[in-house]
Design a protein around this motif. Structure first.
Motif, short mmCIF file in Angstrom:
data_model
loop_
_atom_site.label_atom_id
_atom_site.label_comp_id
_atom_site.label_asym_id
_atom_site.label_seq_id
_atom_site.Cartn_x
_atom_site.Cartn_y
_atom_site.Cartn_z
N VAL A 58 0.84 -1.21 0.00
CA VAL A 58 0.00 0.00 0.00
C VAL A 58 0.87 1.25 0.00
CG1 VAL A 58 -1.63 1.35 1.39
CG2 VAL A 58 -2.01 -1.10 1.07
N VAL A 59 1.94 1.24 0.84
CA VAL A 59 2.84 2.40 0.89
C VAL A 59 3.51 2.62 -0.47
CG1 VAL A 59 4.99 3.27 1.89
CG2 VAL A 59 3.23 2.28 3.36
N GLN A 60 3.94 1.53 -1.11
CA GLN A 60 4.56 1.64 -2.43
C GLN A 60 3.57 2.19 -3.47
OE1 GLN A 60 6.27 -2.13 -3.50
NE2 GLN A 60 7.95 -1.96 -2.02
N CYS A 61 2.33 1.67 -3.39
CA CYS A 61 1.31 2.18 -4.31
C CYS A 61 1.05 3.66 -4.08
CB CYS A 61 0.01 1.39 -4.13
SG CYS A 61 0.07 -0.26 -4.83
N GLU A 62 1.00 4.05 -2.78
CA GLU A 62 0.80 5.46 -2.48
C GLU A 62 1.96 6.31 -2.99
OE1 GLU A 62 0.22 5.61 1.73
OE2 GLU A 62 -1.93 5.17 1.61
N ASP A 63 3.20 5.79 -2.80
CA ASP A 63 4.38 6.51 -3.29
C ASP A 63 4.32 6.67 -4.81
OD1 ASP A 63 5.33 6.78 -0.76
OD2 ASP A 63 6.77 5.12 -0.89
N LYS A 64 3.97 5.57 -5.50
CA LYS A 64 3.89 5.62 -6.96
C LYS A 64 2.80 6.60 -7.40
CE LYS A 64 5.62 0.97 -7.97
NZ LYS A 64 5.28 -0.36 -8.49
N ALA A 65 1.65 6.52 -6.71
CA ALA A 65 0.55 7.42 -7.07
C ALA A 65 0.94 8.88 -6.81
CB ALA A 65 -0.70 7.06 -6.27
N SER A 66 1.63 9.13 -5.67
CA SER A 66 2.07 10.49 -5.35
C SER A 66 3.06 10.99 -6.39
CB SER A 66 2.72 10.53 -3.96
OG SER A 66 1.79 10.16 -2.98
N GLN A 67 4.03 10.12 -6.77
CA GLN A 67 5.02 10.51 -7.77
C GLN A 67 4.35 10.78 -9.13
OE1 GLN A 67 8.26 11.14 -7.11
NE2 GLN A 67 8.26 11.99 -9.18
N LYS A 68 3.40 9.90 -9.47
CA LYS A 68 2.68 10.09 -10.72
C LYS A 68 1.90 11.41 -10.71
CE LYS A 68 -0.22 7.59 -13.99
NZ LYS A 68 -0.97 6.35 -14.25
N LEU A 69 1.28 11.71 -9.56
CA LEU A 69 0.55 12.96 -9.42
C LEU A 69 1.49 14.16 -9.56
CD1 LEU A 69 -2.14 14.37 -8.81
CD2 LEU A 69 -1.61 14.17 -6.38
N LEU A 70 2.68 14.07 -8.91
CA LEU A 70 3.65 15.15 -9.03
C LEU A 70 4.11 15.31 -10.47
CD1 LEU A 70 5.84 14.53 -5.83
CD2 LEU A 70 4.24 16.42 -6.24
N ASP A 71 4.37 14.17 -11.15
CA ASP A 71 4.78 14.23 -12.55
C ASP A 71 3.70 14.88 -13.41
OD1 ASP A 71 7.13 13.02 -11.83
OD2 ASP A 71 6.53 11.01 -12.50
N MET A 72 2.44 14.50 -13.15
CA MET A 72 1.34 15.07 -13.91
C MET A 72 1.20 16.57 -13.65
SD MET A 72 -1.53 12.07 -13.66
CE MET A 72 -2.72 12.96 -14.62
N GLU A 73 1.41 16.97 -12.39
CA GLU A 73 1.36 18.40 -12.07
C GLU A 73 2.47 19.16 -12.79
OE1 GLU A 73 -0.68 20.30 -10.34
OE2 GLU A 73 -2.05 18.68 -9.84
N GLU A 74 3.67 18.54 -12.83
CA GLU A 74 4.79 19.16 -13.53
C GLU A 74 4.50 19.27 -15.03
OE1 GLU A 74 8.21 21.05 -14.41
OE2 GLU A 74 7.33 20.72 -12.44
N GLN A 75 3.95 18.18 -15.59
CA GLN A 75 3.59 18.21 -17.01
C GLN A 75 2.52 19.27 -17.28
OE1 GLN A 75 2.38 14.26 -18.03
NE2 GLN A 75 4.46 13.41 -17.97
N LYS A 76 1.56 19.39 -16.35
CA LYS A 76 0.52 20.41 -16.51
C LYS A 76 1.13 21.81 -16.46
CE LYS A 76 -3.68 22.15 -14.31
NZ LYS A 76 -4.56 22.06 -13.14
N SER A 77 2.05 22.03 -15.50
CA SER A 77 2.71 23.34 -15.40
C SER A 77 3.51 23.63 -16.66
CB SER A 77 3.63 23.39 -14.18
OG SER A 77 2.89 23.20 -12.98
N GLN A 78 4.23 22.61 -17.15
CA GLN A 78 5.02 22.79 -18.37
C GLN A 78 4.11 23.12 -19.55
OE1 GLN A 78 8.25 22.88 -18.68
NE2 GLN A 78 8.28 23.08 -20.90
N ALA A 79 2.98 22.39 -19.64
CA ALA A 79 2.04 22.65 -20.73
C ALA A 79 1.46 24.06 -20.63
CB ALA A 79 0.92 21.61 -20.71
N GLU A 80 1.16 24.52 -19.40
CA GLU A 80 0.64 25.87 -19.21
C GLU A 80 1.68 26.92 -19.61
OE1 GLU A 80 -0.55 25.97 -15.15
OE2 GLU A 80 -2.52 25.05 -15.54
N ARG A 81 2.97 26.67 -19.24
CA ARG A 81 4.03 27.61 -19.63
C ARG A 81 4.16 27.66 -21.15
NH1 ARG A 81 6.62 25.35 -15.02
NH2 ARG A 81 7.79 23.91 -16.33
N GLU A 82 4.13 26.48 -21.79
CA GLU A 82 4.22 26.44 -23.25
C GLU A 82 3.03 27.15 -23.89
OE1 GLU A 82 4.64 22.39 -24.43
OE2 GLU A 82 6.67 22.19 -23.62
N LEU A 83 1.83 26.94 -23.31
CA LEU A 83 0.64 27.61 -23.83
C LEU A 83 0.76 29.13 -23.70
CD1 LEU A 83 -2.20 27.36 -24.99
CD2 LEU A 83 -3.08 27.17 -22.67
#
Length: 200
Positions: A58-83
């Motif tokens: 469960v902790v590993q899944c939470e870590d993966k989900a948190s990392q994925k969420l952080l990556d998605m937030e970073e991708q979203k920020s990058q996409a917003e900057r590019e936009l």
């Protein structure tokens, strides 16, 4: 196995131990109790390992989900900057396009003005050519006629108010130098007619 069931087994085992101690067959029953107790601890250990593994998963899944969420937030920020960058570039291109359109319209108006001017110049040139063809020969003829009659040869590179030339009479040449700004037109005309011979 739930915790309440384990506790109940533990209580049952304790009561069984008391019964064994009271009975005459204590060794056999004590061995059975020990086996049950050993089985209980093994089950408890297996359950603990399973639960620990599940918690780790469960902790590993939470870590993966948190990392994925952080990556998605970073991708979203990058996409917003590019936009934002693309929107700024679009605004610059739009402004540049408007400037170029304005400049193009100005140049088109200038071109039209030049064409109109060229047409006017061609018209004037045609008029000058027509006048030159018709007027200059007649003007030359009139000038030659005046020269024949008056015997005066004029200088044409003088100031506008100065009449300068030479009258070629029968006996001698007389220079002419008249300032028309200080004399009347009649006086100038009379002086010039005095050079013309009345003998035919």
């Amino acid at each position: 196995m739930s915790q309440s069931n384990g506790f109940q087994d533990f209580m049952d085992t304790g009561e069984a131990m008391v019964q064994i101690l009271k009975s005459s067959k204590a060794d056999d029953k004590l061995r059975i109790v020990r086996e049950k107790q050993q089985c209980f601890f093994e089950q408890h250990w297996d359950t603990k390992k399973t639960i620990t593994q599940m918690l780790n998963d469960v902790v590993q899944c939470e870590d993966k989900a948190s990392q994925k969420l952080l990556d998605m937030e970073e991708q979203k920020s990058q996409a917003e900057r590019e936009l934002d960058s693309l929107e700024q570039e679009l605004q610059q291109c739009t402004a540049k396009s408007q400037d170029m359109d304005s400049e193009l319209q100005f140049l088109q108006r200038e071109l039209e003005n030049l064409r109109d001017s060229e047409q006017e110049l061609q018209t004037l040139q045609q008029e000058v050519d027509d006048d030159t063809t018709e007027v200059i020969p007649s003007a030359i003829y009139v000038a030659q006629l005046y020269h024949k009659v008056t015997k005066i040869k004029w200088e044409y590179d003088t100031e506008p108010h100065i009449l300068r030339g030479v009258h070629y009479g029968a006996d001698l040449a007389t220079p002419i130098n008249i300032d028309t700004s200080v004399r009347s037109r009649c006086s100038v005309s009379d002086e010039l007619w005095n050079f013309v011979s009345t003998e035919w």
